[in-house]
Each structure stands twice: as structure tokens, then as C-alpha cells.
Design a protein around this motif. Structure first.
Motif, PDB file in Angstrom:
ATOM      1  N   GLY A  55       0.891  -1.248  -0.082  1.00  0.00           N
ATOM      2  CA  GLY A  55      -0.059   0.115   0.114  1.00  0.00           C
ATOM      3  C   GLY A  55       0.880   1.187   0.088  1.00  0.00           C
ATOM      4  O   GLY A  55       0.595   2.274  -0.618  1.00  0.00           O
ATOM      5  N   ALA A  56       1.834   1.195   0.815  1.00  0.00           N
ATOM      6  CA  ALA A  56       2.790   2.477   0.830  1.00  0.00           C
ATOM      7  C   ALA A  56       3.498   2.579  -0.580  1.00  0.00           C
ATOM      8  O   ALA A  56       3.588   3.590  -1.071  1.00  0.00           O
ATOM      9  CB  ALA A  56       3.925   2.473   1.856  1.00  0.00           C
ATOM     10  N   ALA A  57       3.865   1.363  -1.256  1.00  0.00           N
ATOM     11  CA  ALA A  57       4.468   1.704  -2.452  1.00  0.00           C
ATOM     12  C   ALA A  57       3.709   2.380  -3.606  1.00  0.00           C
ATOM     13  O   ALA A  57       3.856   3.356  -4.224  1.00  0.00           O
ATOM     14  CB  ALA A  57       4.809   0.259  -3.055  1.00  0.00           C
ATOM     15  N   ILE A  58       2.132   1.887  -3.561  1.00  0.00           N
ATOM     16  CA  ILE A  58       1.131   2.396  -4.450  1.00  0.00           C
ATOM     17  C   ILE A  58       0.976   3.882  -4.007  1.00  0.00           C
ATOM     18  O   ILE A  58       1.066   4.682  -4.818  1.00  0.00           O
ATOM     19  CB  ILE A  58      -0.289   1.743  -3.844  1.00  0.00           C
ATOM     20  N   ALA A  59       1.119   4.215  -2.762  1.00  0.00           N
ATOM     21  CA  ALA A  59       0.991   5.761  -2.489  1.00  0.00           C
ATOM     22  C   ALA A  59       2.034   6.499  -2.877  1.00  0.00           C
ATOM     23  O   ALA A  59       2.105   7.702  -3.421  1.00  0.00           O
ATOM     24  CB  ALA A  59       0.745   5.751  -0.770  1.00  0.00           C
ATOM     25  N   GLY A  60       3.011   5.854  -2.827  1.00  0.00           N
ATOM     26  CA  GLY A  60       4.208   6.502  -3.223  1.00  0.00           C
ATOM     27  C   GLY A  60       4.247   6.724  -4.908  1.00  0.00           C
ATOM     28  O   GLY A  60       4.743   7.740  -5.313  1.00  0.00           O
ATOM     29  N   VAL A  61       3.756   5.853  -5.470  1.00  0.00           N
ATOM     30  CA  VAL A  61       3.597   6.045  -6.896  1.00  0.00           C
ATOM     31  C   VAL A  61       2.674   7.191  -7.185  1.00  0.00           C
ATOM     32  O   VAL A  61       2.679   8.060  -8.020  1.00  0.00           O
ATOM     33  CB  VAL A  61       2.869   4.941  -7.766  1.00  0.00           C
ATOM     34  N   GLY A  62       1.595   7.217  -6.326  1.00  0.00           N
ATOM     35  CA  GLY A  62       0.440   8.394  -6.581  1.00  0.00           C
ATOM     36  C   GLY A  62       1.201   9.834  -6.204  1.00  0.00           C
ATOM     37  O   GLY A  62       1.073  10.760  -7.190  1.00  0.00           O
ATOM     38  N   GLY A  63       2.064   9.694  -5.281  1.00  0.00           N
ATOM     39  CA  GLY A  63       2.632  10.983  -4.874  1.00  0.00           C
ATOM     40  C   GLY A  63       3.536  11.403  -6.026  1.00  0.00           C
ATOM     41  O   GLY A  63       3.696  12.468  -6.492  1.00  0.00           O
ATOM     42  N   ALA A  64       4.483  10.518  -6.606  1.00  0.00           N
ATOM     43  CA  ALA A  64       5.270  10.682  -7.580  1.00  0.00           C
ATOM     44  C   ALA A  64       4.607  11.451  -8.998  1.00  0.00           C
ATOM     45  O   ALA A  64       4.704  12.504  -9.609  1.00  0.00           O
ATOM     46  CB  ALA A  64       6.038   9.415  -7.982  1.00  0.00           C
ATOM     47  N   LEU A  65       3.514  10.824  -9.296  1.00  0.00           N
ATOM     48  CA  LEU A  65       2.512  11.059 -10.252  1.00  0.00           C
ATOM     49  C   LEU A  65       1.912  12.478 -10.033  1.00  0.00           C
ATOM     50  O   LEU A  65       2.123  13.483 -10.901  1.00  0.00           O
ATOM     51  CB  LEU A  65       1.438  10.226 -10.541  1.00  0.00           C
ATOM     52  N   LEU A  66       1.687  12.740  -8.768  1.00  0.00           N
ATOM     53  CA  LEU A  66       1.082  14.096  -8.555  1.00  0.00           C
ATOM     54  C   LEU A  66       2.412  15.514  -8.603  1.00  0.00           C
ATOM     55  O   LEU A  66       2.291  16.299  -9.235  1.00  0.00           O
ATOM     56  CB  LEU A  66       0.640  14.078  -6.858  1.00  0.00           C
ATOM     57  N   PHE A  67       3.295  15.105  -8.128  1.00  0.00           N
ATOM     58  CA  PHE A  67       4.590  15.876  -8.135  1.00  0.00           C
ATOM     59  C   PHE A  67       5.315  15.954  -9.563  1.00  0.00           C
ATOM     60  O   PHE A  67       5.458  17.039  -9.863  1.00  0.00           O
ATOM     61  CB  PHE A  67       5.561  15.716  -7.183  1.00  0.00           C
ATOM     62  N   SER A  68       5.127  15.073 -10.198  1.00  0.00           N
ATOM     63  CA  SER A  68       5.528  15.134 -11.826  1.00  0.00           C
ATOM     64  C   SER A  68       4.466  16.165 -12.723  1.00  0.00           C
ATOM     65  O   SER A  68       4.964  16.435 -13.853  1.00  0.00           O
ATOM     66  CB  SER A  68       5.382  13.477 -12.377  1.00  0.00           C
ATOM     67  N   THR A  78      11.418  16.292  -5.772  1.00  0.00           N
ATOM     68  CA  THR A  78      10.242  15.537  -4.802  1.00  0.00           C
ATOM     69  C   THR A  78       9.812  13.939  -5.642  1.00  0.00           C
ATOM     70  O   THR A  78       9.631  13.128  -5.107  1.00  0.00           O
ATOM     71  CB  THR A  78       8.877  16.366  -4.613  1.00  0.00           C
ATOM     72  N   THR A  79       9.518  14.322  -6.867  1.00  0.00           N
ATOM     73  CA  THR A  79       9.004  12.981  -7.878  1.00  0.00           C
ATOM     74  C   THR A  79      10.164  11.834  -7.434  1.00  0.00           C
ATOM     75  O   THR A  79       9.651  10.641  -7.500  1.00  0.00           O
ATOM     76  CB  THR A  79       8.872  13.260  -9.209  1.00  0.00           C
ATOM     77  N   VAL A  80      11.342  12.140  -7.764  1.00  0.00           N
ATOM     78  CA  VAL A  80      12.416  11.096  -7.849  1.00  0.00           C
ATOM     79  C   VAL A  80      12.412  10.423  -6.283  1.00  0.00           C
ATOM     80  O   VAL A  80      12.542   9.272  -6.117  1.00  0.00           O
ATOM     81  CB  VAL A  80      13.829  11.730  -7.955  1.00  0.00           C
ATOM     82  N   LEU A  81      12.295  11.392  -5.327  1.00  0.00           N
ATOM     83  CA  LEU A  81      12.464  10.765  -3.979  1.00  0.00           C
ATOM     84  C   LEU A  81      11.056   9.909  -3.703  1.00  0.00           C
ATOM     85  O   LEU A  81      11.416   8.931  -3.136  1.00  0.00           O
ATOM     86  CB  LEU A  81      12.244  12.032  -2.768  1.00  0.00           C
ATOM     87  N   LEU A  82      10.132  10.199  -4.278  1.00  0.00           N
ATOM     88  CA  LEU A  82       8.881   9.502  -4.065  1.00  0.00           C
ATOM     89  C   LEU A  82       9.027   8.185  -4.880  1.00  0.00           C
ATOM     90  O   LEU A  82       8.683   7.048  -4.342  1.00  0.00           O
ATOM     91  CB  LEU A  82       7.627  10.169  -4.310  1.00  0.00           C
TER      92      LEU A  82
END
Length: 196
Positions: A55-68, A78-82
Motif C-alpha cells: 500500500g505504501a508503494a502504491i501511495a508513493g507512486v501516486g505521490g510521484a505522479l502528483l509531483f510530476s 520530490t518525484t524522484v524521492l517518492l
């Protein structure tokens, strides 16, 4: 906001939260104050730990998409960190921690590196993300991002102190759970708050 990013943030953070709540009420004989969250991954209830990590990995992908979708160099960082966070969380279930009374193994050392990568990257992302969000015109959300970063940073400091000072060993798990609370709350807030 990218609707897919919002869905992934909420789905992933929700799955992590529910999985962790369930595993904490099961008869694992682990102490939430003392024992690391990863220790659930070496119990018969490991499926819940894997679910939380996924679940955390999925949220991380979502965060990366948001910041991208946010312009600027700080959003790229931020995208790279996520992305690092998402990969570390996706892999950590494959590399379980060593049991507390067991000899150190290559798998256990890999687990520790993945945990460090996940916690460091998501904490840094909350701080860099605050800048990107502020530049995108959402100062209140930026403030919350900073607050969640501070919570994660306090948890990290607490873990380091608890590992180094024998008198504090009994609160290692509590300090680690501050990091989890910080990133779960951050992801939920990002998923629920549309950017201008």
C-alpha cells in the motif's frame, strides 16, 4: 490534480493504514512501543505487513505522479524521492528483517538499507514537496507537508536515539511508528486536497 494520482494516494495510504491497524490488534505478541513494524513481517501474520508495504508503494507512486505534474526543479526532486520510496517499499517484503536473536544476514542487511531508503526519501520528499506545493499556489497544503515532514524527522531522530541508548530501546517501535503516521497522513492529505 491528476485523478489517478489522487486515487493511488488514497488507495495506497488507506491500505497501509488498515493493514497496520489490523496487524496491531492481532495476537502477534509484539510491542508497538518496542518492536519495529518490520518484525510483523517475520510472524505468521506477515501478509498484513506485506499489504502495508505494498500500500505504501502504491501511495508513493501516486505521490510521484502528483509531483510530476507540478513544474519546477523542486517538484522533480520530490518525484524522484517518492520513486525511491515506492521501490523500497515494494521490495522490502522480499527481504525480511533478521529475527532479534538471529545472526545478521545479507537479507537482513538489505532490509535495513531498504528501510533507510524508504524513511529518508519520504521524509525528504515531504520537505521538498512543501516547496513545490507552495510554488504551485497552495500555501496551506505546503504548511501541512512541512508539519508531516517534521513528524517523520522526529520519528527518525527517536529511532536513532533508541537504537544508540540502551535506556531508550523500549521506545524504538514508537519512534518508528511516528514515521509511519507522518507519511500516511501526508499521503492522505495530498490525495484529499486538490491543487489550484
Amino acid at each position: 490534480m491528476n485523478p489517478l494520482a489522487s486515487v493511488l494516494l488514497l488507495l495506497g495510504a488507506g491500505l497501509t493504514l488498515v493493514s497496520l491497524v489490523v496487524v496491531h490488534v492481532l495476537p502477534t505478541k509484539l510491542s508497538p512501543l518496542r518492536d519495529p513494524v518490520s518484525q510483523y513481517g517475520i510472524t505468521p501474520f506477515r501478509g498484513w505487513y506485506w499489504s502495508a508495504a505494498g500500500g505504501a508503494a502504491i501511495a508513493g507512486v501516486g505521490g510521484a505522479l502528483l509531483f510530476s505534474t507540478i513544474p519546477g526543479a523542486i517538484a522533480i526532486v520530490t518525484t524522484v524521492l517518492l520513486g525511491v520510496f515506492a521501490v523500497a517499499r515494494a521490495l522490502i517484503g522480499v527481504f525480511p528483517m533478521d529475527a532479534p536473536d538471529a545472526a545478521k544476514s545479507r537479507t537482513g542487511r538489505t532490509h535495513n538499507l531498504l528501510a533507510f531508503a524508504a524513511f529518508a526519501s519520504v521524509t525528504a520528499a515531504a520537505f521538498t514537496g512543501a516547496g513545490a506545493i507552495h510554488d504551485a499556489g497552495a500555501p496551506t497544503l505546503s504548511t501541512w507537508s512541512t508539519i508531516f515532514g517534521v513528524i517523520m524527522a522526529l520519528g527518525t531522530v527517536g529511532m536513532i536515539l533508541a537504537a544508540a541508548i540502551p535506556a531508550l530501546h523500549g521506545v524504538f517501535g514508537l519512534a518508528e511508528r511516528l514515521i509511519y503516521a507522518g507519511f500516511i497522513a501526508w499521503f492522505l492529505t495530498l490525495g484529499l486536497t486538490p491543487l489550484p
